[in-house]
Motif scaffolding. Sequence first.
Motif, PDB file in Angstrom:
ATOM      1  N   GLU A  34      33.690  34.597  -2.763  1.00 22.79           N
ATOM      2  CA  GLU A  34      32.363  33.984  -2.632  1.00 22.79           C
ATOM      3  C   GLU A  34      32.317  32.709  -3.466  1.00 22.79           C
ATOM      4  O   GLU A  34      32.601  32.733  -4.660  1.00 22.79           O
ATOM      5  CB  GLU A  34      31.300  34.993  -3.087  1.00 22.79           C
ATOM      6  CG  GLU A  34      29.923  34.410  -3.325  1.00 22.79           C
ATOM      7  CD  GLU A  34      29.330  33.682  -2.120  1.00 22.79           C
ATOM      8  OE1 GLU A  34      29.321  34.227  -1.017  1.00 22.79           O
ATOM      9  OE2 GLU A  34      28.889  32.510  -2.305  1.00 22.79           O
ATOM     10  N   LYS A  35      31.934  31.610  -2.808  1.00 27.81           N
ATOM     11  CA  LYS A  35      31.967  30.321  -3.521  1.00 27.81           C
ATOM     12  C   LYS A  35      30.884  30.219  -4.580  1.00 27.81           C
ATOM     13  O   LYS A  35      31.032  29.482  -5.546  1.00 27.81           O
ATOM     14  CB  LYS A  35      31.873  29.155  -2.544  1.00 27.81           C
ATOM     15  CG  LYS A  35      30.541  28.947  -1.848  1.00 27.81           C
ATOM     16  CD  LYS A  35      30.666  27.815  -0.839  1.00 27.81           C
ATOM     17  CE  LYS A  35      29.462  27.687   0.056  1.00 27.81           C
ATOM     18  NZ  LYS A  35      28.376  26.914  -0.503  1.00 27.81           N
ATOM     19  N   ALA A  42      22.119  32.696   3.429  1.00 25.31           N
ATOM     20  CA  ALA A  42      20.949  33.166   4.186  1.00 25.31           C
ATOM     21  C   ALA A  42      20.409  34.482   3.636  1.00 25.31           C
ATOM     22  O   ALA A  42      19.188  34.703   3.596  1.00 25.31           O
ATOM     23  CB  ALA A  42      21.343  33.354   5.656  1.00 25.31           C
ATOM     24  N   THR A  43      21.325  35.332   3.191  1.00 24.13           N
ATOM     25  CA  THR A  43      20.908  36.674   2.758  1.00 24.13           C
ATOM     26  C   THR A  43      19.853  36.612   1.658  1.00 24.13           C
ATOM     27  O   THR A  43      18.851  37.340   1.713  1.00 24.13           O
ATOM     28  CB  THR A  43      22.151  37.452   2.276  1.00 24.13           C
ATOM     29  OG1 THR A  43      23.038  37.578   3.395  1.00 24.13           O
ATOM     30  CG2 THR A  43      21.782  38.814   1.741  1.00 24.13           C
ATOM     31  N   SER A  47      14.020  37.232   5.276  1.00 21.75           N
ATOM     32  CA  SER A  47      12.710  37.898   5.270  1.00 21.75           C
ATOM     33  C   SER A  47      12.855  39.416   5.328  1.00 21.75           C
ATOM     34  O   SER A  47      11.880  40.132   5.117  1.00 21.75           O
ATOM     35  CB  SER A  47      11.868  37.400   6.441  1.00 21.75           C
ATOM     36  OG  SER A  47      11.766  35.988   6.392  1.00 21.75           O
ATOM     37  N   LEU A  49      13.205  41.660   7.721  1.00 19.60           N
ATOM     38  CA  LEU A  49      12.578  42.531   8.726  1.00 19.60           C
ATOM     39  C   LEU A  49      13.583  43.554   9.242  1.00 19.60           C
ATOM     40  O   LEU A  49      14.738  43.216   9.525  1.00 19.60           O
ATOM     41  CB  LEU A  49      12.070  41.708   9.919  1.00 19.60           C
ATOM     42  CG  LEU A  49      10.607  41.243   9.849  1.00 19.60           C
ATOM     43  CD1 LEU A  49      10.407  40.243   8.722  1.00 19.60           C
ATOM     44  CD2 LEU A  49      10.173  40.617  11.179  1.00 19.60           C
ATOM     45  N   VAL A 172      36.779  28.951  -0.841  1.00 13.97           N
ATOM     46  CA  VAL A 172      37.950  28.912   0.041  1.00 13.97           C
ATOM     47  C   VAL A 172      38.073  27.500   0.593  1.00 13.97           C
ATOM     48  O   VAL A 172      37.131  26.984   1.214  1.00 13.97           O
ATOM     49  CB  VAL A 172      37.824  29.948   1.178  1.00 13.97           C
ATOM     50  CG1 VAL A 172      38.967  29.790   2.176  1.00 13.97           C
ATOM     51  CG2 VAL A 172      37.801  31.352   0.602  1.00 13.97           C
ATOM     52  N   ASP A 310      21.268  29.673   8.215  1.00 15.65           N
ATOM     53  CA  ASP A 310      22.161  30.666   8.814  1.00 15.65           C
ATOM     54  C   ASP A 310      23.040  29.919   9.818  1.00 15.65           C
ATOM     55  O   ASP A 310      22.749  28.783  10.189  1.00 15.65           O
ATOM     56  CB  ASP A 310      21.318  31.749   9.519  1.00 15.65           C
ATOM     57  CG  ASP A 310      22.088  33.058   9.737  1.00 15.65           C
ATOM     58  OD1 ASP A 310      23.293  33.116   9.393  1.00 15.65           O
ATOM     59  OD2 ASP A 310      21.491  34.014  10.262  1.00 15.65           O
ATOM     60  N   GLY A 338      20.497  38.519  11.428  1.00 15.41           N
ATOM     61  CA  GLY A 338      21.643  39.355  11.059  1.00 15.41           C
ATOM     62  C   GLY A 338      21.490  40.186   9.803  1.00 15.41           C
ATOM     63  O   GLY A 338      22.470  40.738   9.322  1.00 15.41           O
ATOM     64  N   LYS A 340      19.087  42.883   9.494  1.00 12.64           N
ATOM     65  CA  LYS A 340      18.799  44.272   9.895  1.00 12.64           C
ATOM     66  C   LYS A 340      19.963  44.949  10.595  1.00 12.64           C
ATOM     67  O   LYS A 340      20.017  46.167  10.669  1.00 12.64           O
ATOM     68  CB  LYS A 340      17.576  44.310  10.813  1.00 12.64           C
ATOM     69  CG  LYS A 340      17.875  43.744  12.195  1.00 12.64           C
ATOM     70  CD  LYS A 340      16.686  43.610  13.073  1.00 12.64           C
ATOM     71  CE  LYS A 340      15.788  42.505  12.649  1.00 12.64           C
ATOM     72  NZ  LYS A 340      16.428  41.166  12.677  1.00 12.64           N
TER      73      LYS A 340
END
Length: 386
Positions: A34-35, A42-43, A47, A49, A172, A310, A338, A340
């Motif tokens: 993870e950079k 986005a995570t 929101s 839902l 990366v 996203d 993406g 839920k």
Amino acid sequence: MPETYDVIIIGAGVQGASLAFHMAQHGVKATVLEKQFVGAGATGRSSGLVRMHYDTEVDARLAWESFQYFCNWKEMVGGDCGFTRTGFIQIVNPALQDMLKANVTMHQRIGIPTLVITAEDVKRLAPAFSVTDFEFAAYEPESGYAMPSDTTNALLEAARRGGARLLQGCLVTGIVAKNGKITGVETTLGDYYAPIVVNAAGAWAGQINRMVGLDLPYDTWRHDTMFVRRPAEIGPSHPTVIDFPKEMYFRPEGRLTLVGLEDGNPLGESPDSDTDHAKNGFVERAIERICQRIPYMEKGGLHSAHGGYDGITPDQHPLLGTVGPEGFYLDCGHSGTGFKTAPAVGCCMAELILDGASKTVDISALAPGRFSEGRYVKGNYHNIWK
Ligand SMILES: Cc1cc2nc3c(=O)[nH]c(=O)nc-3n(C[C@H](O)[C@H](O)[C@H](O)COP(=O)(O)OP(=O)(O)OC[C@H]3O[C@@H](n4cnc5c(N)ncnc54)[C@H](O)[C@@H]3O)c2cc1C
């Protein structure tokens, strides 16, 4: 000597975390690179839902399988995902009500708890709502929302208990392939060997694809949201809603209501742009729409607003599967929906990578090669984002 891993996952968003968790369930120790930090993309802005109402069976099945995790998180994953049941209402324009009914029939066949209700029923469930512009809605009494950062951290914690590794601050910069086979990655922390590399880099995934010479149709999608303070007249809470007539969705969070809009989400911007502030004009448009649906919101107040990016594809469905050099997999392009589905997507991707095919849900319709074959995933509504 560079370190050697079985599987490298690029990106510690909810998708990378879910895949690492499911790999660990199969006894495979993945390494997540993870950079920035967990949930930085986005995570962390999602929101959250959690609903099953979709217009394609593959989406509804992925959401339904994932729902089992959200409802039984402690037993299935451990830790907490912050799932809150609010009930979910999908409102559609009268022109789409036959499609809504067909979708609910499809959902009921899958086993999803859902039913078609009238505008009067919506008024009973949410007395503060104005219901004059639609006749029917779908209602999922069990649905609601969850906390994306908690969800992701819990998945990664469980993955690490199963032997997975997480390297944060690890950008990366290149992917190495020899004789058509993946051999590893180059990063700002050094080179790592692995025969399998999964691109779960969200809005940055197009950059990763280009590192292996893939030019798939892929864009970035910007989405702003705001929190408003609810006036007491609305009551202690309200259901979670997707509101097609107002091109909006909203959900409660304590005394606040979160609002996002389906239109005005720009494509093609740099995902490294400012996300701490919403774009000019967003808050005004969102306030106008939420006040149309819940007139008492005129007495509410703005709490905060921000944005996120996203990855999005031409049919607004993810790219799930293998393409390009042997050992290169995509789990990206989740197109604004993406969160839920992440628990089931990770499960299916682990099955695909380890067994050659996913059995929990058939995700072959989402294969990354579909656009070059002229195949698009289409439901009976429209693409949600404009
Ligand atoms: C504002 C907003 C609201 C949303 N609301 C909902 C919702 O209510 N419900 C829902 O289901 N979905 C929602 N979504 C969509 C959902 O949040 C996303 O589809 C999902 O979070 C995508 O997860 P991901 O892991 O694919 O990507 P991300 O969370 O973006 O993770 C990708 C990660 O990869 C890392 N990365 C990128 N490039 C590199 C590199 N070269 N090297 C190392 N690491 C790299 C990034 O730093 C990032 O952390 C929303 C999205 C946004 C933006």
